[in-house]
Write a protein that holds these residues in place. Structure first.
Motif, PDB file in Angstrom:
ATOM      1  N   UNK A   1       0.803  -1.218   0.000  1.00  0.00           N
ATOM      2  CA  UNK A   1       0.000   0.000   0.000  1.00  0.00           C
ATOM      3  C   UNK A   1       0.842   1.277   0.000  1.00  0.00           C
ATOM      4  N   UNK A   2       2.055   1.209   0.544  1.00  0.00           N
ATOM      5  CA  UNK A   2       2.898   2.410   0.585  1.00  0.00           C
ATOM      6  C   UNK A   2       3.690   2.608  -0.696  1.00  0.00           C
ATOM      7  N   UNK A   3       3.904   1.504  -1.433  1.00  0.00           N
ATOM      8  CA  UNK A   3       4.699   1.590  -2.644  1.00  0.00           C
ATOM      9  C   UNK A   3       6.194   1.484  -2.407  1.00  0.00           C
ATOM     10  N   UNK A   4       6.590   1.215  -1.165  1.00  0.00           N
ATOM     11  CA  UNK A   4       8.006   1.054  -0.852  1.00  0.00           C
ATOM     12  C   UNK A   4       8.354  -0.430  -0.785  1.00  0.00           C
ATOM     13  N   UNK A   5       9.567  -0.782  -1.184  1.00  0.00           N
ATOM     14  CA  UNK A   5       9.987  -2.179  -1.032  1.00  0.00           C
ATOM     15  C   UNK A   5       9.995  -2.554   0.449  1.00  0.00           C
ATOM     16  N   UNK A   6       9.630  -3.774   0.741  1.00  0.00           N
ATOM     17  CA  UNK A   6       9.606  -4.221   2.134  1.00  0.00           C
ATOM     18  C   UNK A   6      10.967  -4.037   2.801  1.00  0.00           C
TER      19      UNK A   6
END
Length: 83
Positions: free
Chosen positions: A62-67
């Motif tokens: 949902x944030x669009x950042x890689x884990x």
């Protein structure tokens, strides 16, 4: 700003709370370890736990950042009179 209803299920919340309990330690401020500036307790949750991993995957999606770029998942416990 995004508002995501039911982002964590009731079962996940219960599991995260149970996982946190033995890991709690006195919360610290950015410049000090446990002191009178903050009286709550915090726990850093292990990413190896399946419930933590599921929430982290959801945050990444949902944030669009890689884990890999996410900070560790933490819980904070406040009891009456704590801050």
């Amino acid at each position: 700003v995004r508002l995501l209803h039911d982002f964590v299920t009731a079962d996940e919340a219960a599991a995260l709370i149970a996982l946190s309990e033995p890991l709690y330690h006195r919360s610290s401020t950015a410049r000090a370890t446990g002191d009178d500036k903050r009286t709550s307790f915090s726990a850093t949750l292990p990413s190896s736990n399946s419930d933590v991993a599921a929430v982290r995957r959801r945050i990444a999606r949902y944030s669009g950042y890689p884990e890999a770029n996410l900070e560790p998942l933490q819980t904070v416990r406040y009891r009456g009179g704590e801050f």
